[in-house]
Write an enzyme that holds these catalytic residues in place. Structure first.
Site, PDB file in Angstrom:
ATOM      1  CG  ASP A   7      85.890  67.373  80.703  1.00 35.77           C
ATOM      2  OD1 ASP A   7      85.933  68.502  81.148  1.00 35.77           O
ATOM      3  OD2 ASP A   7      85.145  66.647  82.195  1.00 35.77           O
ATOM      4  N   GLY A  40      92.076  72.651  85.300  1.00 31.24           N
ATOM      5  CA  GLY A  40      91.849  73.857  86.143  1.00 31.24           C
ATOM      6  C   GLY A  40      93.063  74.671  86.678  1.00 31.24           C
ATOM      7  CB  CYS A  70      85.445  71.490  79.938  1.00 38.37           C
ATOM      8  SG  CYS A  70      86.971  71.691  81.024  1.00 38.37           S
ATOM      9  CB  CYS A 181      84.168  71.987  87.966  1.00 34.84           C
ATOM     10  SG  CYS A 181      85.057  70.273  87.462  1.00 34.84           S
ATOM     11  CB  THR A 182      81.312  68.711  83.705  1.00 31.09           C
ATOM     12  OG1 THR A 182      82.780  68.853  83.191  1.00 31.09           O
ATOM     13  CG2 THR A 182      80.500  69.851  82.853  1.00 31.09           C
TER      14      THR A 182
HETATM   15  N1  DGL Z   1      85.373  69.138  84.035  1.00 26.32           N
HETATM   16  C1  DGL Z   1      86.101  70.429  83.950  1.00 26.32           C
HETATM   17  C2  DGL Z   1      85.351  71.715  84.353  1.00 26.32           C
HETATM   18  O1  DGL Z   1      84.243  71.703  84.031  1.00 26.32           O
HETATM   19  C3  DGL Z   1      87.902  70.509  84.077  1.00 26.32           C
HETATM   20  C4  DGL Z   1      88.339  70.034  85.313  1.00 26.32           C
HETATM   21  C5  DGL Z   1      89.772  70.198  85.407  1.00 26.32           C
HETATM   22  O2  DGL Z   1      90.226  69.523  84.167  1.00 26.32           O
HETATM   23  O3  DGL Z   1      90.467  70.619  86.101  1.00 26.32           O
HETATM   24  O4  DGL Z   1      85.937  72.860  84.400  1.00 26.32           O
END
Ligand code: DGL
Length: 274
Positions: A7, A40, A70, A181-182
């Site tokens: 991630d 993101g 992610c 989003c995780t």
């Molecule tokens: N945890 C990520 C996701 O599931 C990314 C969050 C990010 O880096 O913006 O999209």
């Protein structure tokens, strides 16, 4: 068996926890690309490059499968990486289908800008008949609140909900809320509370863990077990590593999972590497 979990930061630990319910004995390599986070808000081409680098790192470590924990990295990079990969690459996508299949009313999808604007989501929505019921909302800045872990992060998240998300919620009156989003999964309890009893909360973590099992063993996944008390997880971060490792250990411990000091290989083998 060795599994790489990737991630942009701490959010993917929520996916790792889901995998532990099915594969508690596996050895996990968790890599958080904190140096380039948040993904993101970045150009998908850059996210593709960073994800490819993380993938190579896992291949060098001899993993049997890679989990892109992610949604943003999956959106930008899963398809091209899969083209030539000798190991299965599992990717997270927003649990829209599950929400639409279960709910009759509208569904609010919260995700990063990259995921909301990406072709992957557009194609997914085109394939689903009832996709008109889905309202995707980009949440710039919400990942940073979770990732930063400032002392008041839960209050900051609640303010974000009240000011930026509640207006959508009130207007749409959804019966399903999808955490796309995780990082948002670390606020699952709060989202359930904010959304109230008439709206159920969904995420893709269990789905990806079940899919991982299917790819490794060629059979349907069993029912998920309880989380193990200790797990073999090697934590790596591309920046701020000491602090992030401590936060990660604390987060896992808050779910009752301690890290085993020595990471050894296990005797369980996958059916094939293809
Ligand atoms: N945890 C990520 C996701 O599931 C990314 C969050 C990010 O880096 O913006 O999209």
């Amino acid at each position: 068996m060795r599994i790489g979990v990737f991630d942009s930061g701490l959010g993917g630990l929520s996916t790792l926890l889901a995998c532990l319910r099915y594969l508690p004995e596996a050895e996990y390599r968790f890599f958080g690309d904190v140096a380039h986070a948040p993904y993101g808000d970045k150009d998908p081409a850059l996210v593709r490059q960073w994800t490819a680098e993380a993938y190579q790192r896992f291949l060098t470590a001899g993993v049997d499968a890679v989990v892109l924990a992610c949604n943003s990295a999956t959106s930008a990079a899963a398809a091209p990486l899969r083209e030539q990969s000798p190991v299965p690459i599992l990717g997270l996508e927003p649990a829209i289908k599950k929400a639409l299949d279960t709910e009759e009313g509208p569904v609010l999808l919260l995700a990063t800008t990259l995921t909301v604007k990406g072709d992957k989501l557009r194609i997914l929505l085109q394939r689903i008949d009832s996709a008109r019921r889905v309202r995707p909302v980009a949440c710039p800045g919400l990942m940073e609140i979770v990732e930063g872990q400032a002392s008041d992060w839960r209050i900051a998240a609640q303010n974000y909900w009240r000011e930026r998300l509640y207006p959508h919620f009130e207007e749409l009156q959804p019966s399903g809320l999808v955490l796309g989003c995780t990082h948002y999964c670390w606020l699952e309890r709060e989202f359930r509370q904010w959304a109230g009893p008439d709206c159920r909360v969904y995420d893709g973590n269990d789905g990806v863990a079940r899919h991982l099992w299917r790819r490794l063993f060629g059979t349907e996944a069993p029912l998920p077990g309880a989380l193990p008390r200790s797990a073999r997880i090697r934590l790596e971060f591309s920046a701020d590593a000491d602090r992030k490792k401590k936060l990660a250990r604390d987060w896992l411990a808050s779910r009752g999972v301690q890290l085993q000091e020595r990471v050894r290989d296990t005797r369980i083998r996958p059916l094939s590497r293809g």
